[in-house]
Write a protein that holds these residues in place. Structure first.
Motif, PDB file in Angstrom:
ATOM      1  N   PRO A   5      70.216  60.331  16.487  1.00  0.00           N
ATOM      2  CA  PRO A   5      69.452  59.136  16.863  1.00  0.00           C
ATOM      3  C   PRO A   5      68.014  59.133  16.347  1.00  0.00           C
ATOM      4  O   PRO A   5      67.546  58.121  15.823  1.00  0.00           O
ATOM      5  N   ARG A   6      67.315  60.241  16.462  1.00  0.00           N
ATOM      6  CA  ARG A   6      65.905  60.250  16.061  1.00  0.00           C
ATOM      7  C   ARG A   6      65.748  60.035  14.558  1.00  0.00           C
ATOM      8  O   ARG A   6      64.860  59.313  14.112  1.00  0.00           O
ATOM      9  N   GLN A   9      66.567  56.333  13.796  1.00  0.00           N
ATOM     10  CA  GLN A   9      65.456  55.483  14.229  1.00  0.00           C
ATOM     11  C   GLN A   9      64.288  55.584  13.263  1.00  0.00           C
ATOM     12  O   GLN A   9      63.711  54.567  12.870  1.00  0.00           O
ATOM     13  N   GLY A 116      76.800  48.934  24.563  1.00  0.00           N
ATOM     14  CA  GLY A 116      75.799  49.936  24.930  1.00  0.00           C
ATOM     15  C   GLY A 116      75.540  50.904  23.791  1.00  0.00           C
ATOM     16  O   GLY A 116      76.051  50.768  22.688  1.00  0.00           O
ATOM     17  N   GLY A 117      74.708  51.851  24.042  1.00  0.00           N
ATOM     18  CA  GLY A 117      74.432  52.875  23.043  1.00  0.00           C
ATOM     19  C   GLY A 117      73.183  52.598  22.232  1.00  0.00           C
ATOM     20  O   GLY A 117      72.756  51.454  22.075  1.00  0.00           O
ATOM     21  N   TRP A 118      72.624  53.669  21.723  1.00  0.00           N
ATOM     22  CA  TRP A 118      71.358  53.596  21.010  1.00  0.00           C
ATOM     23  C   TRP A 118      71.490  52.883  19.667  1.00  0.00           C
ATOM     24  O   TRP A 118      70.575  52.177  19.258  1.00  0.00           O
ATOM     25  N   TYR A 119      72.622  53.045  18.968  1.00  0.00           N
ATOM     26  CA  TYR A 119      72.750  52.471  17.631  1.00  0.00           C
ATOM     27  C   TYR A 119      72.768  50.949  17.683  1.00  0.00           C
ATOM     28  O   TYR A 119      72.125  50.279  16.874  1.00  0.00           O
ATOM     29  N   ARG A 120      73.467  50.421  18.628  1.00  0.00           N
ATOM     30  CA  ARG A 120      73.549  48.971  18.803  1.00  0.00           C
ATOM     31  C   ARG A 120      72.153  48.379  19.073  1.00  0.00           C
ATOM     32  O   ARG A 120      71.779  47.363  18.497  1.00  0.00           O
ATOM     33  N   THR A 121      71.405  49.049  19.928  1.00  0.00           N
ATOM     34  CA  THR A 121      70.039  48.611  20.242  1.00  0.00           C
ATOM     35  C   THR A 121      69.150  48.706  19.009  1.00  0.00           C
ATOM     36  O   THR A 121      68.383  47.786  18.713  1.00  0.00           O
ATOM     37  N   LEU A 122      69.265  49.804  18.293  1.00  0.00           N
ATOM     38  CA  LEU A 122      68.467  49.990  17.074  1.00  0.00           C
ATOM     39  C   LEU A 122      68.776  48.913  16.049  1.00  0.00           C
ATOM     40  O   LEU A 122      67.863  48.299  15.492  1.00  0.00           O
ATOM     41  N   ARG A 125      67.208  45.574  17.057  1.00  0.00           N
ATOM     42  CA  ARG A 125      65.750  45.564  16.863  1.00  0.00           C
ATOM     43  C   ARG A 125      65.382  45.467  15.392  1.00  0.00           C
ATOM     44  O   ARG A 125      64.505  44.690  15.010  1.00  0.00           O
TER      45      ARG A 125
END
Length: 146
Positions: A5-6, A9, A116-122, A125
C-alpha cells in the motif's frame, strides 16, 4: 492486489505531479514552454490511461472466464477511445475525452473490485485529482482562446 500500500500510494500521488504541473504551466507560462505544457498534459493523460488499461489486461488471467472477456474488452476499448480522443488534434476536445476515459476506467474498476480496501480508495482519489487537473487544463484553454 499484492502491491504494498505505501509504495502504491507514493507512486500514485507522485504520478499526479505531471498532471498538476502541466495544467498550471498552461495557466502560468507563455510561448514555447506553454505549448509544451499543453501537449505534455495530453500525452501524459494518454500514457496514464494506457497504463491503467494495461493493468486491467494484466489482471485478466486471475479472473474467471466470464469476467475475463469483459475485462479485456474494456482495457482495449479504453485505449482505443483515448487514442482517438488524442487524435482529434483539438486540445480542448482531447482533454475532455481523455477525462471521460479516466472516469470510465474508474467506473469499471469500482464495479469490479471488491468493496472497501485501500486500493479502491486510492484509485478514486487519484482519478478525482486527475479529473480536476483536466478541468483546470480545459479552463486554461478556454481562457487562452475565448
Amino acid at each position: 492486489m499484492n502491491l504494498p500500500p505505501r509504495l502504491a500510494q507514493s507512486l500514485g500521488y507522485a504520478g499526479l505531479l505531471p498532471f498538476l504541473g502541466f495544467a498550471v504551466g498552461v495557466w502560468a507560462l507563455q510561448g514555447y514552454v506553454q505549448a509544451l505544457c499543453m501537449q505534455g498534459f495530453l500525452v501524459y493523460s494518454l500514457a496514464i490511461l494506457c497504463f491503467l488499461a494495461g493493468s486491467l489486461w494484466g489482471s485478466a488471467p486471475r479472473y474467471a472466464e466470464s469476467a475475463r472477456t469483459p475485462r479485456l474488452l474494456v482495457s482495449n476499448g479504453v485505449v482505443i477511445f483515448a487514442v482517438l480522443g488524442f487524435l482529434t488534434a483539438q486540445p480542448l476536445i482531447a482533454s475532455l475525452l481523455l477525462m471521460l476515459g479516466h472516469l470510465a476506467q474508474l467506473w469499471y474498476e469500482l464495479n469490479t473490485l471488491p468493496r472497501g480496501g485501500w486500493y479502491r480508495t486510492l484509485r478514486t482519489r487519484l482519478t478525482l485529482v486527475a479529473v480536476i487537473a483536466h478541468l483546470v487544463y480545459a479552463a486554461a484553454l478556454v481562457q487562452l482562446n475565448p
